[in-house]
Design an enzyme around this catalytic site. Structure first.
Site, mmCIF file in Angstrom:
data_model
loop_
_atom_site.group_PDB
_atom_site.id
_atom_site.type_symbol
_atom_site.label_atom_id
_atom_site.label_comp_id
_atom_site.label_asym_id
_atom_site.label_seq_id
_atom_site.Cartn_x
_atom_site.Cartn_y
_atom_site.Cartn_z
ATOM 1 C CG HIS A 167 -1.926 0.953 1.389
ATOM 2 N ND1 HIS A 167 -1.706 2.262 1.763
ATOM 3 C CD2 HIS A 167 -3.257 0.828 1.199
ATOM 4 C CE1 HIS A 167 -2.870 2.896 1.790
ATOM 5 N NE2 HIS A 167 -3.821 2.059 1.444
ATOM 6 C CG ASP A 184 0.431 -2.518 6.101
ATOM 7 O OD1 ASP A 184 -0.562 -2.701 6.834
ATOM 8 O OD2 ASP A 184 0.389 -1.852 5.052
ATOM 9 C CD GLN A 206 -7.068 -4.531 4.050
ATOM 10 O OE1 GLN A 206 -8.021 -5.254 4.354
ATOM 11 N NE2 GLN A 206 -7.228 -3.257 3.762
ATOM 12 C CE LYS A 225 -7.388 -0.239 6.256
ATOM 13 N NZ LYS A 225 -8.124 0.197 5.068
ATOM 14 C CB CYS A 241 -3.615 3.143 -1.643
ATOM 15 S SG CYS A 241 -4.780 4.449 -1.323
HETATM 16 N N1 PLP Z 1 -1.884 -0.804 4.571
HETATM 17 C C1 PLP Z 1 -2.834 -1.521 3.964
HETATM 18 C C2 PLP Z 1 -2.514 -2.891 3.456
HETATM 19 C C3 PLP Z 1 -4.118 -0.986 3.813
HETATM 20 O O1 PLP Z 1 -5.056 -1.700 3.200
HETATM 21 C C4 PLP Z 1 -4.375 0.300 4.313
HETATM 22 C C5 PLP Z 1 -5.704 0.921 4.117
HETATM 23 O O2 PLP Z 1 -6.431 0.595 3.226
HETATM 24 C C6 PLP Z 1 -3.349 0.988 4.953
HETATM 25 C C7 PLP Z 1 -2.120 0.412 5.062
HETATM 26 C C8 PLP Z 1 -3.570 2.357 5.518
HETATM 27 O O3 PLP Z 1 -4.459 2.297 6.579
HETATM 28 P P1 PLP Z 1 -5.008 3.644 7.261
HETATM 29 O O4 PLP Z 1 -5.532 4.499 6.144
HETATM 30 O O5 PLP Z 1 -6.076 3.175 8.184
HETATM 31 O O6 PLP Z 1 -3.860 4.275 7.973
#
Ligand code: PLP
Length: 413
Positions: free
Chosen positions: A130, A207, A210, A233, A371
């Site tokens: 992401h 990270d 998900q 999430k 993203c």
């Molecule tokens: N990493 C992953 C794999 C994501 O799917 C997301 C959000 O969609 C993020 C990071 C960023 O999360 P946040 O916008 O809640 O900080």
């Protein structure tokens, strides 16, 4: 795809009744919500916990001698304790409240990076990250002269582990990869990723944005150095998330932000910093958010990880099978190990148009690059249509999706 047997006693309708928003209509049809990877819906228990906090317990935390402030502090710290148990962190000191995954990664990139990265050092990420696990590392690499290395992915959407193994060297200072891909659904072999990095004394950040809504996370079993995720999430509120970090790293890292709460003493000559976790929690925190996150943890534990995983796996298998039969469909991300995401394209149709037709039928999916633009470039596509599920979704939701995609194929094909 691995097989997990469904839990026969699981009552999805009982779960749904705890999410009033799922009863809404969209475009005059019962809503089908298939965008939980972007943000999940919130059960009554989370909303009520936050409501109670604001109506009965609110005061600033950690500073007041009066009872109300102590109650607010207790509520905030109880949430930290719940999260510690949820991810099996050894100590509450290692559980930091942040705004979400994005801030968790920025904190590590900035703080670890300023301390440990030098010209010529390397940071390993992967091609399926992401943007929030790309850009913070690019920023710190620019500042320090370190270089970004990228683990490639296969056509199916799996990391090429041989290439990763070859990339690790004495200049590698940190590995930062996604646990579960938001675009492909791939569950990465994080145990092996960590094992290979640790063999060379390199720390690993995962990270978990998900992964946390779907998988049981045990940071000690993983032996991971940093693990970060977002509350919103996993049925919790927006604006709150967690960064778990091993104490040895968090102690060695400089503060990320300066301000109240993170200090021990301040004078114009010198400031000394508070202990963990407060050293990384400058300013008044999102107290209600933490309380809501704590309630979300209790909610997930009440259902149970095994039940969640079994139900979602059943939906994934059912959905993948039904979707694969639609003429002209191409599923993006067919890894052996997957969680709760079906990304796809229809021959000759732009993802946005497919999403718009589905919306007309009351079906909420996400369209675009999710993203993950470099991943889209890897596959030579502008984006995908992504359906993502949570524990409150049903086979009927999938049936409606399949019907909608068939209609879109007919209209656009
Ligand atoms: N990493 C992953 C794999 C994501 O799917 C997301 C959000 O969609 C993020 C990071 C960023 O999360 P946040 O916008 O809640 O900080």
């Amino acid at each position: 795809m691995s097989t997990i047997t469904a839990d026969k006693s699981f009552d999805v309708q009982a779960i749904r009744s705890e999410f009033p928003i799922l009863e809404r209509e969209m475009r005059n049809k019962p809503m089908v919500f298939l965008d939980s990877a972007a943000s999940s819906q919130k059960p009554d228990a989370v909303v009520k916990a936050m409501d109670y906090y604001y109506q009965q317990q609110h005061a600033n935390v950690h500073r007041g001698v009066y009872q109300l402030s102590q109650e607010a502090t207790d509520a905030y710290e109880k949430a930290r304790h719940l999260v510690q148990g949820f991810i099996n962190a050894p100590s509450e000191k290692e559980v930091l409240f942040v705004r979400g995954t994005t801030e968790g990664i920025n904190l590590v990139a900035s703080s670890y990076g300023r301390k440990f990265l030098e010209e010529g050092d390397e940071v390993i990420i992967s091609a399926m990250e992401h943007h929030s696990n790309i850009v913070p590392w690019q920023l710190i690499c620019e500042q320090t002269g370190a270089k970004l290395r990228v683990i490639p992915v296969t056509d199916e959407g799996e990391l090429i582990m041989e290439e990763y193994e070859q990339m690790l060297n004495e200049r590698t200072k940190i590995v930062a990869v996604v646990h579960v891909s938001n675009t492909l659904g791939t569950i990465n072999p994080v145990e092996r990723i960590i094992e290979l990095a640790h063999a060379k004394d390199i720390p690993v950040l995962l990270d978990g944005a998900q992964a946390i809504p779907h998988l049981k996370i045990d940071v000690q079993a993983l032996d991971v150095d940093f693990y970060t995720f977002s509350g919103h999430k996993m049925f919790g509120p927006t604006g709150i998330g967690i960064l778990y970090g091993k104490e040895k790293w968090l102690n060695a890292m400089p503060p990320y932000q300066g301000g109240g709460e993170m200090i021990e003493t301040v004078s114009f000559e010198k400031t000394t910093f508070n202990e963990l976790p407060h050293k990384f929690e400058a300013g008044t925190p999102d107290i209600a958010g933490a309380v809501g996150l704590g309630a979300a943890v209790e909610y997930m534990e009440k259902i149970g990880h095994e039940t969640i995983q079994k139900h979602e796996h059943e939906l994934l298998v059912y959905g993948t099978e039904a979707m694969s039969k639609i003429p002209g469909i191409r599923i993006i991300g067919t890894a052996e190990e997957k969680a709760s995401v079906i990304s796809f394209l229809l021959d000759g149709a732009h993802p946005y148009d497919v999403g718009t037709i589905l919306d007309q039928m009351g079906i909420a999916v996400r369209t675009g690059h999710h993203c993950t633009q470099p991943l889209m470039d890897r596959y030579g596509i502008p984006g995908t249509v992504r359906a993502s599920f949570a524990v409150y979704n049903t086979k009927e939701d999938i049936d409606r999706l399949v019907e909608g995609v068939k209609r879109a194929a007919k209209m656009l094909g």
